[in-house]
Design a protein around this motif. Structure first.
Motif, PDB file in Angstrom:
ATOM      1  N   UNK A  45      10.791  -0.966  12.796  1.00  0.00           N
ATOM      2  CA  UNK A  45      10.220  -0.670  14.093  1.00  0.00           C
ATOM      3  C   UNK A  45       8.928   0.078  13.907  1.00  0.00           C
ATOM      4  N   UNK A  46       8.982   0.977  12.991  1.00  0.00           N
ATOM      5  CA  UNK A  46       7.805   1.772  12.763  1.00  0.00           C
ATOM      6  C   UNK A  46       6.677   0.903  12.245  1.00  0.00           C
ATOM      7  N   UNK A  47       7.063  -0.029  11.488  1.00  0.00           N
ATOM      8  CA  UNK A  47       6.041  -0.850  10.862  1.00  0.00           C
ATOM      9  C   UNK A  47       5.091  -1.403  11.893  1.00  0.00           C
ATOM     10  N   UNK A  48       5.636  -1.650  13.021  1.00  0.00           N
ATOM     11  CA  UNK A  48       4.781  -2.214  14.036  1.00  0.00           C
ATOM     12  C   UNK A  48       3.603  -1.291  14.259  1.00  0.00           C
ATOM     13  N   UNK A  49       3.964  -0.036  14.324  1.00  0.00           N
ATOM     14  CA  UNK A  49       2.926   0.898  14.647  1.00  0.00           C
ATOM     15  C   UNK A  49       2.113   1.266  13.443  1.00  0.00           C
TER      16      UNK A  49
ATOM     17  N   UNK B  50       9.025   8.696   5.512  1.00  0.00           N
ATOM     18  CA  UNK B  50       7.935   9.582   5.087  1.00  0.00           C
ATOM     19  C   UNK B  50       6.711   9.362   5.953  1.00  0.00           C
ATOM     20  N   UNK B  51       6.501   8.149   6.302  1.00  0.00           N
ATOM     21  CA  UNK B  51       5.332   7.850   7.135  1.00  0.00           C
ATOM     22  C   UNK B  51       5.453   8.513   8.496  1.00  0.00           C
ATOM     23  N   UNK B  52       6.611   8.401   9.025  1.00  0.00           N
ATOM     24  CA  UNK B  52       6.832   9.018  10.328  1.00  0.00           C
ATOM     25  C   UNK B  52       6.642  10.524  10.232  1.00  0.00           C
TER      26      UNK B  52
ATOM     27  N   UNK C 292       9.222   7.350  18.456  1.00  0.00           N
ATOM     28  CA  UNK C 292      10.339   8.286  18.499  1.00  0.00           C
ATOM     29  C   UNK C 292      10.277   9.055  19.809  1.00  0.00           C
ATOM     30  N   UNK C 293      11.434   9.322  20.310  1.00  0.00           N
ATOM     31  CA  UNK C 293      11.458  10.085  21.545  1.00  0.00           C
ATOM     32  C   UNK C 293      11.104  11.533  21.232  1.00  0.00           C
TER      33      UNK C 293
END
Length: 553
Positions: free
Chosen positions: A12-16, A50-52, A79-80
């Motif tokens: 999911x994060x990858x998208x961003x 780690x990216x997050x 992330x909320x």
DNA sequence: AAGAGGGGCAACCGCTACGAA
DNA sequence: ATTCGTAGCGGTTGCCCCTCT
């Protein structure tokens, strides 16, 4: 730690932010681990990458903490706000202390928990670099460990739920002010100040008393505060007092602030039982009205037995010997001279001898089982508290010589104190200020120290055995401030005395359960302290006229 | 060596309190 | 006075790692 789930969600994060450092294997975005935000954005859940983390850190550096819901908008993190806040608070914020808790921290946690109950955030405030989540996990793990050890187990016949509910109901009904005041009071009181915890013991020690004199509200409030938890332990304080007095025979028993109880909902049964019984008398400030259904007024002999009865039925000094606990020894094993004290009750009590005998004698299966479950040995909190108290109090006392403020109740005192005496004892190490005059916090503080029993559960059985002798020895040293040996003052002829005893007994059981969970590895310190206190205390327990009457009734 | 179980940790969920609109 | 949003807290759950059998 990156969990498999994390990997999934990382996509999911990858998208961003393409470039998740650690999770490359992604697969499709895990819907289950994500949720749709208001704007249709899918929020990621699960472990952080780690990216997050980097994104969040960068965001906080630029914008500061707070306004967490804006993080997702401005940083691109899926992330909320809640998740961001949690991540930051628990893992990313500076000055976080990583690694296992130090012995000192552990002790502090125990102490704090005794005072605050499951108030993790507040506890964390006292532990720089530590998070509430960390403390919570630590405590939960600790409890689990205890349980596994077989320490505190409620009797099968006990109905935790029902008892708890009933107890709560009673508390509510009795209390003029509902639980609502509970938190407020807690926060308002000294508990917030870790350093003050023990200090309070001294000054306010006299404050707490279950005497009818005290307003219902005050008592309840205090109780609640001490408990600090949502658990139905509202009456812990009384329990504590009893425990202190009673069990404390030597080791300052486990009465320990059951406060820890908060975290132990499982053990409701006993506690309910005791609490319910005790509850009214104290809370109402009226003569104890034994409820036939709930409580069985023990005969006079029984009363003491109260104390002893506890020993007999549920927790006997012998218990340490037989319990499963053996399998799980404390990190620190000390010669247990005091264990015996546990079982040993003040000579004054009629059943004292019987108690000793009981202790020394093998335990019947039934008894044994109970004893295992409820052995007082587990009251790490008490130990810790005592230790602290000792440190603070001893220094004071020594300097002052015959001071009446000794914060720590010696085992001896406890021993020689009958139920009534117990009250007395409490007052002894207090300033003897009117209970009403004390804040709940102070009251708690008072009761807590003595309560903090040692974690007997962890003692090696072999060492625990010596109990009777140790007890005797301790008793010998009991002395009054006046310099004379204290003799049990319990007057069985007095109804109130009986009441007190019974109450105590019940409370004691309850406390035992709690103690089991709370127990820690500080037993040795505790003993040591007790021993020292016992001897040194002779100088100045500051028993300015014991207030047994007021307290007990 | 493999499996089972437990421990420890991280994160989430639900609830509550507080403040602003 | 009410509603909404935010922050925080406590309890619970899930997962990985380690230990034991």
């Amino acid at each position: 730690m990156s969990h498999s789930k994390a990997n999934d969600s990382d996509d999911g994060m990858l998208d961003q932010s393409d470039g998740m450092l650690d999770q490359s294997d992604s697969s499709s975005f895990d819907e289950e681990s994500s949720k749709v935000a208001g704007g249709g954005t899918v929020l990621k859940k699960g472990p952080w990458t780690a990216t997050e983390d980097a994104i969040l850190i960068d965001y906080v550096k630029k914008h500061g903490e707070g306004n967490w819901n804006a993080v997702q908008k401005h940083s691109g993190l899926f992330r909320c706000g809640k998740s961001c806040r949690l991540r930051w608070a628990n893992h990313l914020r500076p000055n976080l202390k990583k690694g296992a808790f130090t012995a000192e921290e552990e002790r502090l946690i125990i102490e704090l928990h005794a005072k605050m109950g499951n108030k993790w955030a507040r506890m964390a405030a006292h532990l720089p670099g530590r998070t509430d989540n960390e403390i919570k996990n630590y405590w939960n793990t600790r409890i689990k460990r205890r349980q596994r050890a077989g320490l505190p187990l409620y009797p099968p016949d006990v109905h935790l739920q029902g008892l708890s509910e009933s107890q709560q109901n009673q508390n509510i009904g009795e209390l003029n002010s509902g639980d609502t005041s509970h938190h407020d009071l807690l926060q308002a009181n000294d508990f917030d100040i870790p350093d003050v915890i023990f200090d309070n013991l001294k000054g306010s020690s006299g404050a707490f008393c279950y005497s009818p004199v005290m307003p219902n509200v005050s008592v309840n409030s205090m109780l609640n505060q001490s408990l600090g938890s949502s658990q139905s332990f509202s009456f812990m304080p009384p329990t504590i007092n009893h425990v202190k007095r009673l069990g404390e025979s030597e080791t300052l028993v486990p009465g320990f602030s059951v406060s820890g109880s908060n975290s132990l909902p499982l053990f409701g049964p006993i506690r309910n039982d005791s609490s319910a019984k005790i509850h009214r008398p104290f809370g109402l400030g009226v003569p104890y009205d034994p409820d036939p259904d709930i409580k069985k007024p023990p005969p006079y002999g029984a009363v003491m037995t109260g104390g002893l009865a506890l020993l007999n039925g549920n927790f006997s000094a012998s218990k340490p010997l037989n319990g499963p606990l053996k399998t799980e020894l404390p990190s620190l094993q000390y010669p247990v001279t005091d264990i015996s004290n546990w079982g040993t009750c003040p000579p004054p009590t009629p059943s004292l001898e019987a108690v000793d005998a009981y202790i020394q004698s093998p335990v019947s299966p039934t008894v044994q089982m109970q004893s295992e479950s409820f052995s007082p040995r587990n009251s790490g909190l008490l130990e810790a508290l005592l230790h602290e108290a000792q440190t603070l109090g001893s220094s004071r006392n020594r300097s002052s010589g015959n001071s009446s403020n000794l914060p720590v109740l010696t085992a001896t005192q406890a021993v020689d104190s009958s139920p009534l005496n117990l009250c007395e004892v409490e007052w002894e190490y207090s300033d003897q200020i009117s209970p009403l005059g004390h804040s709940a916090a102070s009251t708690l503080s008072e009761s807590t120290p003595p309560i903090s029993s040692s974690s007997l559960d962890e003692l090696p059985p072999s060492k625990a055995l010596p109990g009777s002798e140790a007890k005797t020895e301790t008793v010998e040293h009991v002395s009054t401030p006046e310099g004379g040996d204290k003799i049990t003052r319990l007057d069985f002829s007095r109804p109130d005395a009986l009441l007190g005893a019974d109450f105590f007994a019940q409370s004691y059981e309850y406390a035992k359960d709690l103690a089991a969970f709370i127990s820690d590895d500080y037993f040795s310190d505790y003993k040591q302290m007790a021993a020292e206190t016992t001897y040194s205390s002779t100088q100045g327990w500051g028993l300015d006229e014991p207030m047994e009457h007021d307290c007990c009734l």
